[in-house]
Write an enzyme that holds these catalytic residues in place. Structure first.
Site, PDB file in Angstrom:
ATOM      1  N   GLU A   1      -7.296   5.801   4.873  1.00 19.35           N
ATOM      2  CA  GLU A   1      -5.927   5.050   5.050  1.00 19.35           C
ATOM      3  C   GLU A   1      -4.882   5.813   6.150  1.00 19.35           C
ATOM      4  O   GLU A   1      -3.988   4.999   6.359  1.00 19.35           O
ATOM      5  CB  GLU A   1      -5.060   5.199   3.822  1.00 19.35           C
ATOM      6  CG  GLU A   1      -5.721   4.277   2.751  1.00 19.35           C
ATOM      7  CD  GLU A   1      -4.832   4.594   1.243  1.00 19.35           C
ATOM      8  OE1 GLU A   1      -5.281   3.725   0.682  1.00 19.35           O
ATOM      9  OE2 GLU A   1      -4.097   5.271   1.156  1.00 19.35           O
TER      10      GLU A   1
ATOM     11  N   ASP B   1      -1.820  -6.358 -28.780  1.00 17.93           N
ATOM     12  CA  ASP B   1      -2.147  -5.293 -27.636  1.00 17.93           C
ATOM     13  C   ASP B   1      -1.546  -5.158 -26.441  1.00 17.93           C
ATOM     14  O   ASP B   1      -1.424  -6.415 -25.928  1.00 17.93           O
ATOM     15  CB  ASP B   1      -3.694  -4.969 -27.523  1.00 17.93           C
ATOM     16  CG  ASP B   1      -4.476  -4.762 -28.891  1.00 17.93           C
ATOM     17  OD1 ASP B   1      -3.996  -4.095 -29.528  1.00 17.93           O
ATOM     18  OD2 ASP B   1      -5.442  -5.329 -28.930  1.00 17.93           O
TER      19      ASP B   1
ATOM     20  N   ILE C   1       0.676  -1.260   0.068  1.00 15.78           N
ATOM     21  CA  ILE C   1       0.059  -0.154   0.048  1.00 15.78           C
ATOM     22  C   ILE C   1       0.861   1.353  -0.012  1.00 15.78           C
ATOM     23  O   ILE C   1       1.772   1.380   0.726  1.00 15.78           O
ATOM     24  CB  ILE C   1      -0.924   0.027   1.198  1.00 15.78           C
ATOM     25  CG1 ILE C   1      -1.930  -1.299   1.177  1.00 15.78           C
ATOM     26  CG2 ILE C   1      -1.563   1.165   1.183  1.00 15.78           C
ATOM     27  CD1 ILE C   1      -2.476  -1.591   2.741  1.00 15.78           C
ATOM     28  N   GLY C   2       0.962   2.150  -0.888  1.00 14.81           N
ATOM     29  CA  GLY C   2       1.451   3.344  -1.071  1.00 14.81           C
ATOM     30  C   GLY C   2       2.861   3.294  -1.664  1.00 14.81           C
ATOM     31  O   GLY C   2       3.651   4.156  -1.801  1.00 14.81           O
ATOM     32  N   ALA C   3       3.085   2.040  -2.399  1.00 12.64           N
ATOM     33  CA  ALA C   3       4.460   1.763  -3.135  1.00 12.64           C
ATOM     34  C   ALA C   3       4.387   2.545  -4.439  1.00 12.64           C
ATOM     35  O   ALA C   3       5.388   2.712  -4.847  1.00 12.64           O
ATOM     36  CB  ALA C   3       4.594   0.526  -3.383  1.00 12.64           C
ATOM     37  N   GLY C   4       3.229   3.391  -4.906  1.00 16.49           N
ATOM     38  CA  GLY C   4       3.653   3.974  -6.375  1.00 16.49           C
ATOM     39  C   GLY C   4       3.042   3.163  -7.332  1.00 16.49           C
ATOM     40  O   GLY C   4       3.231   3.567  -8.582  1.00 16.49           O
ATOM     41  N   LYS C   5       2.331   2.060  -7.218  1.00 14.22           N
ATOM     42  CA  LYS C   5       1.900   1.364  -8.398  1.00 14.22           C
ATOM     43  C   LYS C   5       1.036   1.771  -9.421  1.00 14.22           C
ATOM     44  O   LYS C   5       1.403   1.855 -10.637  1.00 14.22           O
ATOM     45  CB  LYS C   5       1.005   0.021  -7.748  1.00 14.22           C
ATOM     46  CG  LYS C   5       1.721  -0.890  -6.678  1.00 14.22           C
ATOM     47  CD  LYS C   5       0.609  -1.884  -6.220  1.00 14.22           C
ATOM     48  CE  LYS C   5      -0.420  -1.387  -5.458  1.00 14.22           C
ATOM     49  NZ  LYS C   5      -0.114  -0.896  -4.232  1.00 14.22           N
TER      50      LYS C   5
END
Length: 213
Positions: free
Chosen positions: A146, A80, A12-16
């Site tokens: 969060e 694609d 969570i919050g890793a920048g995905k």
């Protein structure tokens, strides 16, 4: 580049999502994003995790399956490029953390029915960040529900992902994001693009991207 389906994962919050947007723009790819905001149980889960964990995880699994199934039906994966900011198996990993044993066993049975129907990514990009960096990013994006996520929960998620990647031969590009800024440092993004030109065997491969390079 030989990869037609790229998935980005991390804690969570890793920048995905940020990186998924960047890759999709660069390659003119179809973008599949986690519809977390549509989950009505998410704010409730953070307030009362025991009460709302099971409906939360069921909703997430159903939505992820629907998204990926639609991609399978509408995309020609030979021509694609698709970029996603989640791996379907994260449903099972988070359920393992959040659900009591009996509920998890039921959840796993449902997962095992659904998972074989989906296309698996050609390459997983895993953004590995220390908990302090994750908390900083969580504060910056300022989603109210969060803000009370504790370090212990993030550490559990981190361990679960690490254990999964070590036990399964997923073709993974592991990036330590402690000193990495794909959005603010164009050179970092260029290094990633260069790495994507290589062919990787199944397993974990480490890419070092930082300001000193």
């Amino acid at each position: 580049m030989n990869y037609r389906f790229i998935t980005i994962e991390g804690n969570i919050g890793a920048g995905k999502t940020t990186l998924a947007h960047m890759l999709a723009r660069h390659f003119n790819a179809r973008l599949i994003l986690e519809a977390f905001a549509d989950n009505p149980f998410l704010p409730k889960f953070y307030e009362k995790p025991r009460e709302y964990a099971f409906p939360l995880e069921l909703f997430f699994m159903a939505e992820r399956y629907k998204q990926l199934k639609e991609m399978l039906q509408t995309q020609d994966l030979f021509s694609d490029l698709v970029v996603s900011d989640y791996l379907f198996v994260k449903s099972l990993l988070f359920a393992k953390i959040n659900l009591p044993e009996e509920e998890y066993n039921l959840y796993q049975k449902l997962f095992d029915i659904i998972n074989p129907q989906l296309v698996q990514p050609d390459l997983l990009i895993y953004l590995n960040a220390p908990v302090s960096r994750l908390q900083e990013n969580i504060r910056k994006r300022n989603r109210s529900y969060e803000q009370q996520i504790g370090d212990d929960y993030l550490e559990k998620v981190q361990r679960m992902y690490t254990q999964y990647l070590r036990q399964h031969a997923v073709r993974t590009l592991m990036i330590d994001t402690t000193k990495t800024d794909f959005l603010g440092e164009p050179a970092h993004f260029q290094l990633l693009l260069q790495a994507l030109e290589k062919d990787y065997a199944p397993g974990i491969h480490y890419l070092e991207v930082n300001s000193e390079k």
